[in-house]
Motif scaffolding. Structure first.
Motif, mmCIF file in Angstrom:
data_model
loop_
_atom_site.group_PDB
_atom_site.id
_atom_site.type_symbol
_atom_site.label_atom_id
_atom_site.label_comp_id
_atom_site.label_asym_id
_atom_site.label_seq_id
_atom_site.Cartn_x
_atom_site.Cartn_y
_atom_site.Cartn_z
ATOM 1 N N ALA A 37 0.833 -1.210 0.000
ATOM 2 C CA ALA A 37 0.000 0.000 0.000
ATOM 3 C C ALA A 37 0.867 1.258 0.000
ATOM 4 O O ALA A 37 0.563 2.232 -0.705
ATOM 5 C CB ALA A 37 -0.935 -0.005 1.208
ATOM 6 N N LEU A 38 1.939 1.263 0.781
ATOM 7 C CA LEU A 38 2.837 2.425 0.816
ATOM 8 C C LEU A 38 3.503 2.641 -0.547
ATOM 9 O O LEU A 38 3.624 3.778 -1.020
ATOM 10 C CB LEU A 38 3.904 2.230 1.892
ATOM 11 C CG LEU A 38 3.424 2.383 3.342
ATOM 12 C CD1 LEU A 38 4.535 1.999 4.307
ATOM 13 C CD2 LEU A 38 2.960 3.808 3.608
ATOM 14 N N ILE A 39 3.920 1.552 -1.162
ATOM 15 C CA ILE A 39 4.548 1.653 -2.485
ATOM 16 C C ILE A 39 3.558 2.229 -3.493
ATOM 17 O O ILE A 39 3.889 3.133 -4.276
ATOM 18 C CB ILE A 39 5.054 0.276 -2.949
ATOM 19 C CG1 ILE A 39 6.224 -0.181 -2.069
ATOM 20 C CG2 ILE A 39 5.477 0.313 -4.412
ATOM 21 C CD1 ILE A 39 6.657 -1.607 -2.320
ATOM 22 N N PHE A 40 2.333 1.738 -3.456
ATOM 23 C CA PHE A 40 1.316 2.209 -4.404
ATOM 24 C C PHE A 40 0.929 3.656 -4.117
ATOM 25 O O PHE A 40 0.729 4.450 -5.044
ATOM 26 C CB PHE A 40 0.084 1.301 -4.317
ATOM 27 C CG PHE A 40 -0.915 1.546 -5.412
ATOM 28 C CD1 PHE A 40 -0.711 1.027 -6.687
ATOM 29 C CD2 PHE A 40 -2.057 2.298 -5.189
ATOM 30 C CE1 PHE A 40 -1.636 1.259 -7.705
ATOM 31 C CE2 PHE A 40 -2.981 2.531 -6.188
ATOM 32 C CZ PHE A 40 -2.759 2.017 -7.457
ATOM 33 N N TYR A 41 0.848 4.011 -2.810
ATOM 34 C CA TYR A 41 0.438 5.372 -2.448
ATOM 35 C C TYR A 41 1.475 6.399 -2.915
ATOM 36 O O TYR A 41 1.135 7.367 -3.597
ATOM 37 C CB TYR A 41 0.253 5.474 -0.934
ATOM 38 C CG TYR A 41 -0.228 6.835 -0.476
ATOM 39 C CD1 TYR A 41 -1.577 7.153 -0.489
ATOM 40 C CD2 TYR A 41 0.677 7.805 -0.040
ATOM 41 C CE1 TYR A 41 -2.027 8.401 -0.080
ATOM 42 C CE2 TYR A 41 0.239 9.057 0.377
ATOM 43 C CZ TYR A 41 -1.114 9.347 0.351
ATOM 44 O OH TYR A 41 -1.540 10.592 0.746
ATOM 45 N N PHE A 42 2.751 6.163 -2.540
ATOM 46 C CA PHE A 42 3.785 7.146 -2.874
ATOM 47 C C PHE A 42 4.288 7.011 -4.309
ATOM 48 O O PHE A 42 4.857 7.957 -4.850
ATOM 49 C CB PHE A 42 4.953 7.023 -1.895
ATOM 50 C CG PHE A 42 4.620 7.523 -0.520
ATOM 51 C CD1 PHE A 42 4.483 8.867 -0.270
ATOM 52 C CD2 PHE A 42 4.411 6.633 0.516
ATOM 53 C CE1 PHE A 42 4.159 9.341 0.996
ATOM 54 C CE2 PHE A 42 4.092 7.084 1.792
ATOM 55 C CZ PHE A 42 3.965 8.444 2.033
ATOM 56 N N GLY A 43 4.063 5.847 -4.918
ATOM 57 C CA GLY A 43 4.511 5.671 -6.289
ATOM 58 C C GLY A 43 3.490 6.077 -7.329
ATOM 59 O O GLY A 43 3.857 6.469 -8.445
ATOM 60 N N VAL A 44 2.198 5.997 -6.969
ATOM 61 C CA VAL A 44 1.143 6.270 -7.953
ATOM 62 C C VAL A 44 0.197 7.381 -7.483
ATOM 63 O O VAL A 44 0.030 8.403 -8.154
ATOM 64 C CB VAL A 44 0.335 4.987 -8.258
ATOM 65 C CG1 VAL A 44 -0.784 5.296 -9.243
ATOM 66 C CG2 VAL A 44 1.245 3.894 -8.800
ATOM 67 N N CYS A 45 -0.414 7.187 -6.300
ATOM 68 C CA CYS A 45 -1.488 8.093 -5.868
ATOM 69 C C CYS A 45 -0.975 9.485 -5.517
ATOM 70 O O CYS A 45 -1.556 10.485 -5.953
ATOM 71 C CB CYS A 45 -2.212 7.484 -4.673
ATOM 72 S SG CYS A 45 -3.137 5.989 -5.082
ATOM 73 N N TYR A 46 0.082 9.564 -4.723
ATOM 74 C CA TYR A 46 0.560 10.874 -4.293
ATOM 75 C C TYR A 46 1.039 11.724 -5.465
ATOM 76 O O TYR A 46 0.675 12.901 -5.562
ATOM 77 C CB TYR A 46 1.665 10.710 -3.252
ATOM 78 C CG TYR A 46 2.057 12.003 -2.586
ATOM 79 C CD1 TYR A 46 1.229 12.587 -1.633
ATOM 80 C CD2 TYR A 46 3.245 12.649 -2.917
ATOM 81 C CE1 TYR A 46 1.570 13.778 -1.020
ATOM 82 C CE2 TYR A 46 3.597 13.848 -2.320
ATOM 83 C CZ TYR A 46 2.759 14.406 -1.365
ATOM 84 O OH TYR A 46 3.104 15.590 -0.772
ATOM 85 N N PRO A 47 1.837 11.176 -6.395
ATOM 86 C CA PRO A 47 2.193 11.992 -7.566
ATOM 87 C C PRO A 47 0.986 12.405 -8.390
ATOM 88 O O PRO A 47 0.948 13.509 -8.932
ATOM 89 C CB PRO A 47 3.120 11.055 -8.365
ATOM 90 C CG PRO A 47 3.664 10.101 -7.364
ATOM 91 C CD PRO A 47 2.561 9.888 -6.389
ATOM 92 N N SER A 48 -0.020 11.530 -8.470
ATOM 93 C CA SER A 48 -1.220 11.872 -9.238
ATOM 94 C C SER A 48 -1.995 13.000 -8.572
ATOM 95 O O SER A 48 -2.522 13.894 -9.243
ATOM 96 C CB SER A 48 -2.122 10.644 -9.377
ATOM 97 O OG SER A 48 -1.442 9.601 -10.050
ATOM 98 N N MET A 49 -2.077 12.978 -7.235
ATOM 99 C CA MET A 49 -2.805 14.023 -6.516
ATOM 100 C C MET A 49 -2.195 15.395 -6.758
ATOM 101 O O MET A 49 -2.890 16.390 -6.893
ATOM 102 C CB MET A 49 -2.809 13.730 -5.012
ATOM 103 C CG MET A 49 -3.780 12.664 -4.581
ATOM 104 S SD MET A 49 -4.002 12.662 -2.780
ATOM 105 C CE MET A 49 -2.329 12.355 -2.216
ATOM 106 N N ASN A 50 -0.869 15.450 -6.799
ATOM 107 C CA ASN A 50 -0.199 16.739 -6.924
ATOM 108 C C ASN A 50 -0.301 17.323 -8.331
ATOM 109 O O ASN A 50 0.172 18.436 -8.566
ATOM 110 C CB ASN A 50 1.266 16.601 -6.518
ATOM 111 C CG ASN A 50 1.428 16.563 -5.004
ATOM 112 O OD1 ASN A 50 1.265 17.563 -4.325
ATOM 113 N ND2 ASN A 50 1.717 15.388 -4.483
ATOM 114 N N ALA A 51 -0.899 16.572 -9.239
ATOM 115 C CA ALA A 51 -1.155 17.113 -10.576
ATOM 116 C C ALA A 51 -2.608 17.551 -10.714
ATOM 117 O O ALA A 51 -3.083 17.809 -11.798
ATOM 118 C CB ALA A 51 -0.830 16.057 -11.626
#
Length: 355
Positions: A37-51
């Motif tokens: 979950a941490l890998i997916f959050y910081f690898g996919v979700c967090y970068p997507s949110m900041n866009a």
């Protein structure tokens, strides 16, 4: 014996595993889900949110926190908290704060000073000449000796010892800590930004933990014949029905749902209460059931009639009919060496000596 009836007997060719392996596999699964979950959050979700507008909302929140001096550390003196608290109440949002509190009480406050005296200073809402002060604050008295509730209370700091000053700082620190929540109620711009931030972060946590949970607890078990998640596969365990016959595959999604629902709800509304109620408590009660339950099953497994087995020493059949057929075939191909030797000697005796 009833033939063809599923679970009408117990599969004795399967063995239950050691209890310690069941507990260890649960911890391995939990760790695997958290790491994925941490890998997916910081690898996919967090970068997507900041866009997305999330970045603008974060910027606005930081700006407002700085504007109203809401980033002070702990352990400051009372004066350092008093200044932003009084500025917030009396200079920045006096009308908005009055409207917010008046909507929650039956009798409106007569002024922002009266509201401040009651809710921040802790003074009585209906003061009298015998009850108009505390150890830390006091209402201002009029020239005729009556209590004036509509003037900001006096701070009795000069009469306090170090312990009293520390307690006074705690009062202002508590009021200061409530300012962000009060700002959310009184500033629609700030409130909208916070709502968007919570929604984006909640959905991102939900997606991250949800994907990790599905991969560990549903997809991976569906790809191996033992129906084993990662932890069980490592420890060579599997899952069958309660009579240790082959598990019906439709139970895997239900098992995943029962395990995952509390965790996913806690992921979306992440706070100390949700972690305690929806993460810690389910894990705790499942561990209790594994340790002290009659069949050493977790709560979801008990509900669905699922039991674990040791994949190293067990043979799992589809049902009782398949088990009986396998046993008959094994008996027909019986190859005991002593028995074969006895048959050979018998044949020689029948034929008699040559010559």
């Amino acid at each position: 014996m009833r033939k063809g009836t599923r679970n009408s007997c117990v599969n004795r060719a399967a063995e239950r595993p050691m209890l310690s392996k069941g507990l260890l596999s649960s911890f391995i699964n939990a760790f695997s889900i958290a790491a994925l979950a941490l890998i997916f959050y910081f690898g996919v979700c967090y970068p997507s949110m900041n866009a997305t507008p999330y970045a603008d909302a974060m910027s606005l929140r930081a700006q407002k926190m700085e504007e109203y001096d809401l980033n002070l550390p702990d352990n400051l003196s009372y004066k350092e908290y008093q200044t932003p608290v009084e500025s917030f109440y009396f200079d920045d949002f006096p009308a908005e704060i009055l409207d917010f509190y008046d909507a929650q009480v039956s009798v409106p406050y007569s002024s922002i000073a009266y509201l401040y005296n009651v809710n921040v200073c802790g003074l009585p809402s209906k003061p009298s000449l015998t009850d108009y002060s505390t150890d830390f604050f006091a209402y201002v008295l009029n020239e005729d000796g009556t209590v004036n509730v509509d003037v900001k209370a006096l701070v009795k700091a000069d009469s306090l010892n170090p312990t009293g000053l520390s307690n006074l700082a705690d009062i202002y620190r508590t009021a200061y800590g409530g300012l962000p929540s009060l700002l959310e109620e009184t500033s629609s711009e700030y409130g909208s930004a916070l709502s968007l931030i919570r929604q984006c972060e909640g959905l991102s946590r939900l997606a991250s933990i949800g994907v990790a949970f599905l991969l560990i607890e549903l997809v991976f078990p569906s790809l191996n014949k033992e129906n084993a998640p990662v932890g069980e596969k490592i420890l060579r365990l599997g899952y069958a029905d309660k009579s240790l016959f082959r598990l019906r595959r439709w139970k895997l999604p239900l098992r995943c749902l029962l395990f995952g629902a509390p965790c996913l709800l806690g992921a979306y509304w992440l706070n100390a209460y949700s972690v305690a109620l929806l993460w810690v408590m389910p894990l705790f009660f499942n561990a209790l059931c594994l340790l002290f339950g009659k069949d050493n099953q977790s709560i979801p497994d008990k509900i669905l009639g699922i039991a674990s087995f040791d994949a190293r020493t067990s043979r799992i059949y589809k049902d009782e009919i398949e088990k009986e057929d396998a046993e008959r075939r094994a008996l027909a191909s019986y190859e005991d060496e002593d028995y074969i030797d006895l048959l050979s000697r018998t044949e020689k005796t029948k034929d008699g000596p040559e010559g």
